[in-house]
Design a protein around this motif. Structure first.
Motif, PDB file in Angstrom:
ATOM      1  N   ALA A 281      69.863  33.550-101.040  1.00  0.00           N
ATOM      2  CA  ALA A 281      70.825  33.568 -99.942  1.00  0.00           C
ATOM      3  C   ALA A 281      71.931  34.569-100.242  1.00  0.00           C
ATOM      4  O   ALA A 281      72.238  34.844-101.401  1.00  0.00           O
ATOM      5  CB  ALA A 281      71.424  32.176 -99.759  1.00  0.00           C
TER       6      ALA A 281
ATOM      7  N   ASP B  87      75.662  36.256 -98.018  1.00  0.00           N
ATOM      8  CA  ASP B  87      76.356  36.355 -96.730  1.00  0.00           C
ATOM      9  C   ASP B  87      76.830  37.779 -96.510  1.00  0.00           C
ATOM     10  O   ASP B  87      77.610  38.048 -95.620  1.00  0.00           O
ATOM     11  CB  ASP B  87      77.525  35.378 -96.656  1.00  0.00           C
ATOM     12  CG  ASP B  87      78.613  35.724 -97.652  1.00  0.00           C
ATOM     13  OD1 ASP B  87      78.351  36.566 -98.534  1.00  0.00           O
ATOM     14  OD2 ASP B  87      79.708  35.158 -97.545  1.00  0.00           O
TER      15      ASP B  87
ATOM     16  N   LYS C 145      67.961  36.441 -97.939  1.00  0.00           N
ATOM     17  CA  LYS C 145      68.160  35.888 -96.601  1.00  0.00           C
ATOM     18  C   LYS C 145      69.655  35.795 -96.369  1.00  0.00           C
ATOM     19  O   LYS C 145      70.381  35.211 -97.171  1.00  0.00           O
ATOM     20  CB  LYS C 145      67.534  34.498 -96.512  1.00  0.00           C
ATOM     21  CG  LYS C 145      67.667  33.860 -95.155  1.00  0.00           C
ATOM     22  CD  LYS C 145      66.959  32.505 -95.141  1.00  0.00           C
ATOM     23  CE  LYS C 145      67.242  31.734 -93.871  1.00  0.00           C
ATOM     24  NZ  LYS C 145      66.674  32.348 -92.685  1.00  0.00           N
TER      25      LYS C 145
ATOM     26  N   ILE D 235      73.045  34.715 -94.509  1.00  0.00           N
ATOM     27  CA  ILE D 235      73.619  33.614 -93.746  1.00  0.00           C
ATOM     28  C   ILE D 235      75.065  34.006 -93.461  1.00  0.00           C
ATOM     29  O   ILE D 235      75.718  34.597 -94.306  1.00  0.00           O
ATOM     30  CB  ILE D 235      73.574  32.331 -94.599  1.00  0.00           C
ATOM     31  CG1 ILE D 235      72.192  31.687 -94.501  1.00  0.00           C
ATOM     32  CG2 ILE D 235      74.599  31.294 -94.167  1.00  0.00           C
ATOM     33  CD1 ILE D 235      71.272  32.101 -95.556  1.00  0.00           C
TER      34      ILE D 235
ATOM     35  N   TYR E 170      78.015  29.362 -95.057  1.00  0.00           N
ATOM     36  CA  TYR E 170      77.577  29.297 -96.441  1.00  0.00           C
ATOM     37  C   TYR E 170      77.794  27.908 -97.026  1.00  0.00           C
ATOM     38  O   TYR E 170      76.962  27.401 -97.780  1.00  0.00           O
ATOM     39  CB  TYR E 170      78.335  30.342 -97.263  1.00  0.00           C
ATOM     40  CG  TYR E 170      77.481  31.000 -98.308  1.00  0.00           C
ATOM     41  CD1 TYR E 170      76.516  31.925 -97.941  1.00  0.00           C
ATOM     42  CD2 TYR E 170      77.608  30.677 -99.645  1.00  0.00           C
ATOM     43  CE1 TYR E 170      75.718  32.530 -98.879  1.00  0.00           C
ATOM     44  CE2 TYR E 170      76.814  31.281-100.590  1.00  0.00           C
ATOM     45  CZ  TYR E 170      75.869  32.210-100.216  1.00  0.00           C
ATOM     46  OH  TYR E 170      75.079  32.803-101.140  1.00  0.00           O
TER      47      TYR E 170
ATOM     48  N   VAL F 267      65.958  28.275 -98.657  1.00  0.00           N
ATOM     49  CA  VAL F 267      66.202  29.241 -99.728  1.00  0.00           C
ATOM     50  C   VAL F 267      65.878  28.660-101.098  1.00  0.00           C
ATOM     51  O   VAL F 267      65.755  27.439-101.270  1.00  0.00           O
ATOM     52  CB  VAL F 267      67.672  29.710 -99.729  1.00  0.00           C
ATOM     53  CG1 VAL F 267      68.002  30.461 -98.473  1.00  0.00           C
ATOM     54  CG2 VAL F 267      68.606  28.542 -99.922  1.00  0.00           C
TER      55      VAL F 267
ATOM     56  N   VAL G  97      71.000  30.091-104.337  1.00  0.00           N
ATOM     57  CA  VAL G  97      72.228  30.339-103.613  1.00  0.00           C
ATOM     58  C   VAL G  97      73.270  30.880-104.592  1.00  0.00           C
ATOM     59  O   VAL G  97      73.742  30.154-105.451  1.00  0.00           O
ATOM     60  CB  VAL G  97      72.748  29.047-102.956  1.00  0.00           C
ATOM     61  CG1 VAL G  97      74.065  29.318-102.248  1.00  0.00           C
ATOM     62  CG2 VAL G  97      71.722  28.482-102.004  1.00  0.00           C
TER      63      VAL G  97
END
Ligand SMILES: Nc1ncnc2c1ncn2[C@@H]1O[C@H](COP(=O)(O)OP(=O)(O)OP(=O)(O)O)[C@@H](O)[C@H]1O
Ligand SMILES: Nc1ncnc2c1ncn2[C@@H]1O[C@H](COP(=O)(O)OP(=O)(O)OP(=O)(O)O)[C@@H](O)[C@H]1O
Ligand SMILES: [Mg+2]
Ligand SMILES: [Mg+2]
Lengths: 308, 278, 318, 514, 262
Positions: D358, D360, D386, D388, D393, D406, D409
């Protein structure tokens, strides 16, 4: 004239209704239960919370009733409560509308003044001036606002320090954003002005005026520019209306706290009440401006006064 | 909204040639990216973080030391295919709707016009924003939504030229010869409008590219680690704080140059068209 | 001579000049016709009198109005010429008027800005002029916009405007071609009356040979930018000397004369067609080798001149 | 030209900036974004806390040196392992002038403990909160919890004016409404979207605390705007979450930058969704990831490779012991050990399922994500990123379905309690942050034991063992430690540099330079 | 044989055709004259089905033409009854198709052999060079020749020509008029010739019909109508045509003596 205006306004209302329906109905287009969608990515969805959402949106009523309620509430200023900010959506908007309006107005002044001036200059002077204006404006429309913004910030904000970066309020703060917003519009207006004036200039009546011994300055102002006014004003209106949406990018790029950044934030936080309200507001403003422009047409072109 | 302004025909075609050459270069770069790109677009090399222009990194490198030239080349794929796809959607729908409205007039026209009006009422990217709000961020959503958002623009344009075109007696002549309406539209009307529409699409292409990049910049379109140009600008902004401008400058310039090229070519096509019309 | 055009040649790129060596004159009180097919250069001549030349055009020769050369005069003199000596009436009255301005503005503007009249005077004069061209309710007309008037009425407005400055020379470029036959007759009657009353010189441009014959004193026939024949109207009709003139007459159907028409073969030349010899030679049934090779010079014929090798050979200058 | 990154090894970490002496009419402080609400029970984001720490007070208070002391509670008595009694300080008044009572305390704690409230997890072991006489509040526990007292220095210990909060209902914490607290500053105007001002509360109950600054105005800006505002003097200071601006500002003579101790570490939180369920893969990734590179690129050098999930700021006792234990740890090298990692991957059967990381899109997280992709590729694994939205988050911690999308993270993690014990409960079997399903009865027992151990040396021993077990299985993969950073404009000084600004009224220390 | 009975068409604010009746025998030629706005084009377009009449009937060889035909066969049959040539040759040809392609498209549509195209081009005096040219490469006269060939391609019984020579230069106009007369002579097609130019109608047509404000004011053999006009409007029209010794002022006198028709 009056019936014309009435019909225009009726058309406006119809378009508004249809668009508000689309905005409202969008929540139902989302996959899954609308309530989970409307609750957004909120953590810990308690039953009470979901019930509150259901109540806010009247989700237990038939769809059409829900829509009408929502619309009724919206018309009376009750736009619900933001999910991200626990605040009333109407208050959030009220706090941000002045910045956005200021920005749009500032940009509008810039692009109208400079756009028309540049376009007229290109049309009248022709030759090198024309080529330069055309090249400049072609380039100006081609650089995305967010790139312009980044460039202006780094040059005038960071490197030279002439303008504040971030924050808001004063005209000074709005200058770089307004320039960014106006740049693309300015290019469009100057092209339309140039084009319209070149077309006008080729019309017979301008030759007739010239053949009657009028001075060139008078011909440009009274005939060429006057004749070109219709498309120029129309385009200025349309572009101004379009600027409303342009604020989304520019405000984001400049970190201005206006309606545009509110919208971007709302989408990223799944704050649907805010998203709906901002969209509704922008669409309404857009339709209002474009309708005004249409209604102003007969003032500019007498031919539009009679007939359909 | 778009304005296709025509320019004086006395312009030197140098700009046009440069623009065409640039586009050919970009398309070739996109197609041949795996062959010509010096690095993989996602290859992280911390030794090269924020590298300036250098023989190893011709256009520098970003915060993660990813080669900007390679990312631009690979990014050209999304950045060109995106607008292409959205225009494909928009032009198929728009041309069909516009032709339909112009040919049948009456209530069909009224209906189509109303629908496009409603779509039109969402200024700029707002319709896309609504769709993204509902269906989530992503390049596919953005492309489809932008495709729909551009449909009324093309429909309006098509309707306008179709009405002018339908008013020309050669269309009447086909009817007098006993040709069916559908056949006239598909075989003769649309092909005769094709030049104008394609000219318009060329300009729209630049605009579409810009819109998609804007969406990516706002975080609604392409998502990392894609090397979409708009996204690269977004990601590069963090580097500006550290005094490195290349990560923003390079993709920003790429977008601007490609859009300029499309506009130059589009304007010239429009010119040619205008010159052709008696 | 009111208008005296001498050796006017106008080039604007293209295979041949738009006009080549044109000589033309109009005397005070005379109606001079200028006929020719489309593209032959009729309008270009009229526009040259006001020095409204095509873009990027080079003009040679002289265009003398009351002895002053229009092509070389300074800007102030030119403006004054346009304002008060020469007036022009165009084919399409609707496009001659600015659609977004009132008829009154159209009429008074030039008087205020070019003749230095006050607004009030100009208004009074405009009303007079409208009445003079036979418009009823001139007060109302002054307030109306062009789209509210019919084509015939608009042409009267245009004529009124042309008379505003009491010009000596009137250029009427297809002034009635866009009108219906019956309206055309009315307008022509009006023009004729005004012309006679004020002793104006008039250059009357038309592509209608019969109209020119019926309306003008003298006629110039233009072909591919050159004057091929210039004669008094009656003489020209009764006895055309240039094969082109003769051909034109033979191919125009006539109401009272049901004889079969005889078309001229080929098509009128475009600007891209260049000629070494007589421009009409390719379409001329009688053309000889000289016609293909040498440009004919105008020779005197009864009442005027004609530019044709055949005449040179057959009938030496008289 | 890139600003030369400072060398972290040479940075001096201080608890506080030099003491202020001069009064200040007004100061402008920058935040990363506008707070959504000032009701920390609704949302405890960094900007919300940074402001509220000056306005609202807690039963206990963290000091700039990261120790805690009683505050609104005069004292806290551990009557027995499962009973804690707070004696409420007398003479404390809320901003509306009303006295702070035991009832307010009980009501506040119950509110914090309520369903869906932000700090409710601190109350998981609490059986009841009751009023004991006029000035005493008794908290009874289901089982012993030595960290609860620490939590009372955080948001879970905020005491609110019951009357005001109940009156305001949903509007509490939103613009245009007053606060319900007792701190040295009170909430002034909140101009939605523009700025928030807090004003010195002249009737503050504690006469020992004399804030020098009359009003502090908070604005929000992104990194570049922040840098520009600080260098041009448009703003007076900011606590920086991102290191990019810190680097840009470090060399600027117009501002001073101070670094303080932190517990903040960037880590990778694995989920049990895919290949990372296998500890060998986690260890392999830990070996292969380029920590030095991340520190350099993601943090412009203002971070250092770090092997454990808690920063050195938590070592408030037995520092040497912790340090040498840290030095001995293996499995998280500064520079990648690709060969060893490859071997581990092969042992694990070279799984082909791609690892989904993940991000952002912010610089630190995307650099980390990219570094992980790079590391994974190098050791024969597949990986993809990926993205987000930043705002979503946080839902990884609450939403299982989100986690199921996911495998890894990247996030920064800090504890507000300056004892590593406070961290290691995250790996208890069944802990809500133990996504990967690490389960070890011995570990669980050791955590319980550590929580009850009062002797510092002994507790340090337990912690070091917990640390070893945690990193051996790589329940989380630690990456880099980032110091707490405060930037101050030329005129001002005083606030702490350490991480205490989440709960300590730092603005009360802010003032003009002497 | 084309028979038109009581044709009527109104537009909002204008009666474009009112009670228009006439017959055009096979192989005949009829001239439709009148001033601008008198309804000539409206009648022409009603005949070919581009405008639906409000009332009235159109019959070709005894078969009534409905307002709109459904089905391919019916459409094609209609097309073979009446064809049309439009006024402005610059816009009445498909700019995309070469002259040959233009004809081939019609021939194919009507199931005729495409090889007829060459013959048709030859028929209207266009050669192989023109066959491969697109409209913008042709002169006005050549375009109008092509338009005539296109109308003839379906072998219609009647061709309607709406101001088909008005946009052409006099010398070219004469060529086209010659061509039309020749075509009629050779193929026996009937011509309905719409024009405001009385001299041209006089030259080309056997019969004529004078329209005034949508109404037929006079009809009959062209020589009779133009030499001994009965209706004052016809007289006005005739008086308005310039001729030697013509005095335009006289026209106003005649007009003032005319009864108002509206
Ligand atoms: N501005 C211009 N630039 C270049 N060529 C021009 C320009 N104006 C006219 N011409 C050309 O000059 C020639 C003569 O044109 P002109 O308008 O004088 O003809 P005309 O006899 O008035 O024709 P018409 O009967 O169609 O009005 C034509 O071939 C025309 O194309
Ligand atoms: N589509 C239409 N809508 C409304 N009115 C129309 C339409 N077409 C024609 N008219 C009106 O019908 C009347 C007859 O027009 P029509 O075009 O048939 O005349 P015409 O004799 O062909 O004129 P012209 O010589 O100018 O071509 C006119 O008053 C015209 O304004
Ligand atoms: Mg002309
Ligand atoms: Mg007509």
């Amino acid at each position: 004239m009056v019936t014309r205006a009435a019909r225009k306004v009726a058309g406006l209302v119809a378009t508004l209704l249809a668009t508000s329906f689309v905005i409202f109905g969008a929540a139902y287009a989302a996959p899954g239960d609308p309530v989970t969608f409307l609750a957004g990515g909120k953590e810990n969805l308690t039953p009470e919370y979901l019930a509150a959402i259901r109540a806010q949106y009247h989700l237990d009523d038939p769809f059409l009733v829900q829509y009408l309620r929502w619309l009724g509430d919206a018309v009376t200023g009750d736009l619900g409560r933001s999910l991200k900010y626990s605040d009333q959506v109407a208050d959030l908007l009220a706090a941000r509308v002045p910045t956005t309006l200021g920005l749009v107005a500032y940009a509008a002044v810039l692009f109208v003044v400079f756009g028309v001036a540049l376009g007229a200059l290109a049309a009248v002077r022709g030759g090198r001036t024309d080529a330069a204006v055309v090249a400049g404006t072609t380039f100006a429309t081609s650089v995305p606002p967010f790139v312009v913004a980044t460039g202006l910030i780094s040059l005038f904000g960071v490197q030279l320090g002439w303008f504040p970066v971030g924050g808001g309020g004063s005209l000074w703060h709005l200058t770089l954003p307004a320039i960014t917003l106006a740049l693309g519009a300015l290019a469009i207006i100057s092209r339309v002005t140039r084009q319209a004036m070149v077309e006008q200039r080729e019309l017979d009546h301008v030759t007739v005026a010239r053949a009657s011994g009028l001075s060139e300055r008078l011909i440009v102002v009274r005939h060429v520019l006057r004749g070109a006014l219709g498309p120029i004003v129309t385009m200025c209106g349309l572009v101004t209306a379009g600027l409303l949406a342009g604020t989304v990018t520019v405000e984001s790029a400049f970190q201005l706290s206006g309606v545009g950044t509110l919208l971007v934030g709302a989408i990223n936080t799944h704050d649907f009440p805010v998203t709906q309200a901002v969209l509704l507001l922008m669409v309404t403003a857009y339709i209002a401006v474009t309708t005004l422009v249409e209604l102003a047409q007969p003032l500019i072109d007498p031919r539009a006064r009679s007939g359909a | 909204m778009t304005v296709v302004a025509t320019l004086p025909s006395a312009r030197r075609p140098l700009g046009f040639q440069l623009a065409a050459a640039l586009l050919v270069l970009v398309v070739a770069g996109a197609v041949l990216a795996p062959v010509v790109a010096p690095y993989a677009p996602d290859a992280v090399d911390f030794a090269a973080t924020l590298s300036p222009l250098s023989p190893e990194h011709l256009l520098g490198a970003d915060q993660s030391g990813r080669d900007l030239l390679s990312r631009i080349l690979y990014g050209a794929r999304t950045s060109l295919i995106g607008p292409l796809a959205l225009l494909a959607i928009a032009s198929v729908l728009g041309v069909a709707l516009g032709t339909l409205a112009a040919w049948w007039r009456g209530w069909v026209d009224a209906f189509v016009s109303r629908v496009t009006d409603v779509m039109y009422a969402f200024p700029g990217l707002l319709f896309v924003v609504l769709v993204v709000a509902v269906f989530g961020n992503g390049i596919t959503t953005a492309v489809v939504a932008l495709g729909l958002a551009y449909t009324p623009t093309i429909a309006k344009y098509t309707r306008a030229i179709a009405i002018t075109e339908c008013a020309k007696p050669y269309i009447d002549a086909y009817r007098v010869q006993g040709m069916s309406g559908l056949r006239i539209c598909v075989r003769h009307l649309v092909p005769n409008m094709a030049r104008s529409i394609v000219g318009y699409l060329v300009v729209l292409f630049g605009e579409g590219l810009m819109s998609l990049a804007t969406l990516s910049f706002l975080g609604f379109g392409a998502q990392p680690p894609s090397s979409d140009w708009g996204l690269m600008v977004k990601e590069g902004q963090a580097a500006m704080v550290q005094g490195a401008f290349l990560p923003v400058l390079v993709p920003g310039a790429a977008i601007a140059l490609v859009v300029v090229s499309f506009n130059v070519i589009g304007v010239r096509l429009a010119d040619r068209l205008a010159a052709r019309r008696p | 001579m009111l208008l005296d055009v001498k050796g006017l040649t106008i080039e604007a790129g293209g295979g041949r000049p738009i006009l080549r060596d044109v000589a033309l004159s109009v005397a005070r009180g005379e109606v001079v016709g200028l006929v020719g097919e489309s593209g032959s250069g009729k309008s270009t001549i009229a526009r040259a009198v006001l020095r409204l030349l095509p873009q990027n055009a080079a003009a040679r020769g002289e265009v003398l109005v009351e002895g002053a050369d229009v092509l070389t005069m300074d800007a102030a003199a030119l403006r004054s010429l346009r304002a008060s000596q020469v007036a022009m009436i165009y084919q399409d009255p609707r496009s001659s008027l600015n659609p977004v301005r009132r008829i009154g503005d159209f009429l008074t503007e030039r008087m205020v800005h070019t003749l230095g009249r006050t607004r009030k005077e100009a208004r009074v004069r405009a009303l007079e002029l409208l009445a003079a061209v036979g418009m009823r309710e001139p007060e109302l007309r002054m307030r109306q916009y062009p789209h509210e008037l019919s084509g015939g009425m608009l042409q009267r407005v245009v004529i009124a405007a042309a008379l505003a400055a009491e010009p000596a020379l009137l250029l009427a470029d297809e002034a009635t071609s866009a009108l219906d036959v019956t309206t055309q007759a009315d307008t022509l009657a009006l023009l004729r009356a005004i012309q006679a009353e004020r002793e104006l010189g008039m250059l009357f441009i038309t592509h209608d040979l019969h109209l020119a014959a019926a309306y003008c004193d003298r006629i110039y026939v233009l072909y591919a930018g050159t004057v091929v024949e210039s004669r008094p109207a009656e003489a020209l009709f009764a006895d055309p000397r240039h094969p082109y003139t003769a051909g034109l007459l033979a191919c125009t159907p006539e109401l009272g004369d049901p004889r079969p028409i005889r078309p001229i073969p080929g098509r009128p030349p475009s600007l891209d067609d260049a000629f070494d010899g007589c421009p009409f030679a390719p379409r001329c049934a009688m053309a000889g080798t000289a016609c293909e090779e040498r440009r004919p010079v105008p020779v005197a014929v009864a009442g005027g001149v004609a530019a044709c090798h055949l005449i040179e050979e057959g009938a030496p200058a008289c | 030209a890139t600003t030369k990154a400072p060398d972290v090894a040479k940075l001096t970490l201080v608890d506080s900036t030099p003491k202020a002496t001069g009064a200040l009419e007004k100061a402008t402080w920058l935040l990363g974004e506008e707070p959504g609400t000032l009701d920390l029970d609704g949302d405890g984001g960094t900007p919300n806390r940074t402001i509220t720490s000056n306005v609202c007070e807690r039963l206990m208070q963290t000091q700039p040196d990261m120790t805690i002391k009683p505050w609104l509670a005069e004292k806290a008595d551990q009557v027995d392992p499962t009973t804690l009694v707070f004696t409420i300080r007398k003479g404390v008044t809320f901003h509306d002038g009303s006295p702070l009572t035991a009832d307010d305390v009980v009501w506040s704690l119950q509110r914090h403990a309520g369903d869906g409230m932000n700090e409710s997890d601190e109350f998981e072991d609490v059986a009841a909160v009751t009023k004991e006489g006029d000035d005493q509040v008794k908290v009874t526990f289901k089982k012993a919890n030595a960290l609860f007292i620490q939590a009372m220095a955080g948001d879970a210990g905020i005491v609110l004016n019951k009357k005001v909060v109940e009156r305001l209902g949903k509007d509490y914490g939103t613009p245009g409404h007053p606060d319900a607290c007792s701190g040295p500053y009170e909430l002034g105007e909140w101009r939605s979207g523009t700025e928030i001002t807090i004003d010195r509360h002249e009737g503050y109950w504690n006469k020992d605390v004399k804030p020098l600054t009359k009003a502090v105005t908070f604005r929000w800006a992104d990194d570049s705007a922040m840098v520009n505002s600080l260098t041009t003097g448009a703003a007076d200071g900011a606590y920086l979450a991102e290191t990019g601006p810190a680097v840009a500002l470090a060399g600027n003579p117009a501002v001073s930058v101070a670094y303080g101790p932190t517990t903040r570490v960037f880590v990778l939180l694995p989920t049990d969704r895919g290949v990372l369920k296998d500890p060998r893969i986690r260890r392999a990734l830990s070996l292969a990831v380029d920590r030095a590179g991340i520190a350099k690129s993601g943090f412009a050098g203002l971070a250092r490779p770090w092997k454990v999930p808690v920063g050195a700021g938590a070592w408030s006792y037995e520092r040497q012991t912790f340090q040498s234990a840290y030095d001995r740890l293996e499995g998280a090298p500064d520079a990648p050990d690709v060969e060893a990692a490859k071997k581990l991957v092969q042992e694990a059967g070279s799984p082909r399922t791609p690892i989904v990381i993940a991000s952002d899109g912010d610089q630190a997280r995307s650099v980390i994500a990219n570094a992980v992709v790079d590391a994974a590729t190098k050791i024969g694994l597949k990986a993809e990123i990926k993205t987000i939205p930043s705002s979503e988050y946080g839902t990884f911690y609450t939403d299982k379905a989100k986690r199921a999308q996911v495998d890894l993270v990247p996030d920064d993690w800090y504890i507000t309690k300056s004892d590593p014990v406070g961290f290691y409960d995250n790996a208890l079997s069944g802990s809500s942050n133990n996504w990967v399903g690490f389960s070890s009865p011995e570990y669980d027992a050791l955590v319980a034991k550590a929580l009850e151990t009062t002797d510092a040396a002994a507790r340090a021993g337990h912690v070091i063992e917990l640390q070893r077990r945690f990193t051996a299985d790589m329940v989380w993969i630690s990456l880099v430690e980032v110091p707490s950073t405060v930037v101050l404009g030329g005129k001002v000084t005083g606030p702490p540099a350490s991480m205490t600004y989440f709960g300590y009224p730092w603005a009360a220390d802010l003032g003009a330079k002497g | 044989m084309l028979t038109v009975e009581r044709l009527r068409k109104t537009y909002p604010g204008a009666v474009a055709a009112d009670d228009v009746s006439f017959t055009l025998p096979s192989g005949g030629s009829l001239g439709l004259v009148g001033e601008s706005g008198s309804g000539k084009t409206t009648v022409a377009r009603m005949l070919v089905g581009l405008v639906a009449p409000d009332s009235g009937t159109i019959t070709v060889d005894g078969r009534a033409r409905g307002p709109r035909e459904r089905g391919r066969a019916a459409r094609l049959r209609r097309a073979r009854e009446i064809q049309m040539v439009f006024q402005d040759p610059y816009v009445s040809l498909d700019p995309r198709l070469t002259a040959a392609e233009c004809l081939q498209a019609v021939l194919r549509l009507h199931g005729r052999d495409r090889s007829h195209a060459a013959a048709l081009l030859d028929r209207v005096g266009l050669g192989s060079r023109e066959a491969t040219a697109r409209p913008h490469q042709l002169s006005g006269g050549q375009r109008q020749r092509l338009a005539i060939a296109r109308a003839l391609a379906v072998e219609p019984s009647v061709v309607v020509l709406d101001e088909a020579v008005a946009a052409l230069d006099v010398s070219i106009q004469a060529q086209i008029l010659d061509l039309l007369a020749e075509v009629r002579r050779e193929s026996g097609v009937a011509l309905l010739f719409v024009s405001h130019d009385l001299a041209v109608v006089r030259h080309l047509c056997e019969d004529t019909l004078v329209l005034h404000r949508g109404k037929v004011v006079e009809s009959g053999p062209v020589a009779r109508v133009l030499e001994e006009p009965e209706h004052p409007y016809t007289r006005l029209l005739l008086a308005s045509v310039p001729k030697p010794g013509w005095d335009p002022a006289q026209v106003a006198v005649i007009r003032n003596g005319m009864p108002s028709t509206s």
